[in-house]
Design a protein around this motif. Structure first.
Motif, mmCIF file in Angstrom:
data_model
loop_
_atom_site.group_PDB
_atom_site.id
_atom_site.type_symbol
_atom_site.label_atom_id
_atom_site.label_comp_id
_atom_site.label_asym_id
_atom_site.label_seq_id
_atom_site.Cartn_x
_atom_site.Cartn_y
_atom_site.Cartn_z
ATOM 1 N N GLU A 191 0.855 -1.190 0.000
ATOM 2 C CA GLU A 191 0.000 0.000 0.000
ATOM 3 C C GLU A 191 0.891 1.240 0.000
ATOM 4 O OE1 GLU A 191 -2.688 -0.197 3.286
ATOM 5 O OE2 GLU A 191 -3.880 -1.770 2.371
ATOM 6 N N ASN A 192 0.581 2.187 -0.874
ATOM 7 C CA ASN A 192 1.372 3.416 -0.944
ATOM 8 C C ASN A 192 0.498 4.667 -1.054
ATOM 9 O OD1 ASN A 192 0.494 3.093 -3.548
ATOM 10 N ND2 ASN A 192 2.518 2.999 -4.478
ATOM 11 N N VAL A 193 -0.792 4.520 -0.783
ATOM 12 C CA VAL A 193 -1.731 5.640 -0.839
ATOM 13 C C VAL A 193 -2.313 5.844 0.556
ATOM 14 C CG1 VAL A 193 -3.878 6.476 -1.854
ATOM 15 C CG2 VAL A 193 -2.266 5.206 -3.257
ATOM 16 N N GLY A 194 -2.179 7.059 1.089
ATOM 17 C CA GLY A 194 -2.672 7.375 2.418
ATOM 18 C C GLY A 194 -4.185 7.513 2.466
ATOM 19 N N ASP A 195 -4.706 7.676 3.666
ATOM 20 C CA ASP A 195 -6.161 7.750 3.865
ATOM 21 C C ASP A 195 -6.798 8.930 3.131
ATOM 22 O OD1 ASP A 195 -6.177 5.479 5.429
ATOM 23 O OD2 ASP A 195 -6.004 6.581 7.314
ATOM 24 N N ARG A 196 -6.228 10.121 3.297
ATOM 25 C CA ARG A 196 -6.804 11.309 2.649
ATOM 26 C C ARG A 196 -6.733 11.162 1.130
ATOM 27 N NH1 ARG A 196 -4.151 16.529 4.470
ATOM 28 N NH2 ARG A 196 -5.334 16.052 6.337
ATOM 29 N N SER A 230 -6.596 8.448 -0.554
ATOM 30 C CA SER A 230 -7.521 7.388 -0.940
ATOM 31 C C SER A 230 -8.950 7.915 -1.050
ATOM 32 C CB SER A 230 -7.451 6.254 0.085
ATOM 33 O OG SER A 230 -8.347 5.239 -0.236
ATOM 34 N N LYS A 231 -9.374 8.704 -0.089
ATOM 35 C CA LYS A 231 -10.733 9.261 -0.105
ATOM 36 C C LYS A 231 -10.929 10.211 -1.281
ATOM 37 C CE LYS A 231 -11.377 8.760 4.822
ATOM 38 N NZ LYS A 231 -11.385 9.405 6.126
ATOM 39 N N ILE A 232 -9.900 11.001 -1.576
ATOM 40 C CA ILE A 232 -9.971 11.926 -2.712
ATOM 41 C C ILE A 232 -10.086 11.149 -4.016
ATOM 42 C CG2 ILE A 232 -8.649 13.621 -4.049
ATOM 43 C CD1 ILE A 232 -7.591 14.674 -1.339
ATOM 44 N N ARG A 233 -9.295 10.081 -4.141
ATOM 45 C CA ARG A 233 -9.341 9.262 -5.356
ATOM 46 C C ARG A 233 -10.714 8.624 -5.555
ATOM 47 N NH1 ARG A 233 -4.261 7.410 -7.500
ATOM 48 N NH2 ARG A 233 -2.574 8.461 -6.422
ATOM 49 N N VAL A 234 -11.271 8.084 -4.487
ATOM 50 C CA VAL A 234 -12.583 7.433 -4.603
ATOM 51 C C VAL A 234 -13.654 8.463 -4.967
ATOM 52 C CG1 VAL A 234 -14.390 6.238 -3.315
ATOM 53 C CG2 VAL A 234 -12.017 5.499 -3.088
ATOM 54 N N GLY A 235 -13.635 9.624 -4.324
ATOM 55 C CA GLY A 235 -14.625 10.666 -4.614
ATOM 56 C C GLY A 235 -14.509 11.211 -6.023
#
Length: 80
Positions: free
Chosen positions: A6-11, A13-18
């Motif tokens: 995993e190399n994508v942080g929580d914030r 990740s949320k931005i990518r999904v949105g």
């Protein structure tokens, strides 16, 4: 060492999904003819392109893994 960590942080990740979900939605609207898209490419091609990019972002955000980040050696994942 895992092959693909995993190399994508929580914030991130949320931005990518949105953003990915928004692109998928816009692609669907464009394909149905409700939303006129770019004049450079045909309507269907523009819509499919937006949808594919959106799906890639959603998948990367969901799994917290980004191939481009791996190639560039970037990680937004916090070391815990």
């Amino acid at each position: 060492m895992k092959m693909f960590e995993e190399n994508v942080g929580d914030r991130d990740s949320k931005i990518r999904v949105g953003l990915g979900a928004l692109l998928v939605f816009l692609g669907a609207l464009g394909y149905s003819g409700t939303l006129p898209l770019a004049n450079i490419l045909p309507q269907a091609l523009s819509s499919v392109t937006l949808t594919v990019i959106g799906l890639v972002l959603v998948i990367e955000g969901y799994y917290s893994r980004c191939m481009l980040y791996k190639v560039l050696g970037i990680s937004t994942k916090n070391d815990e």
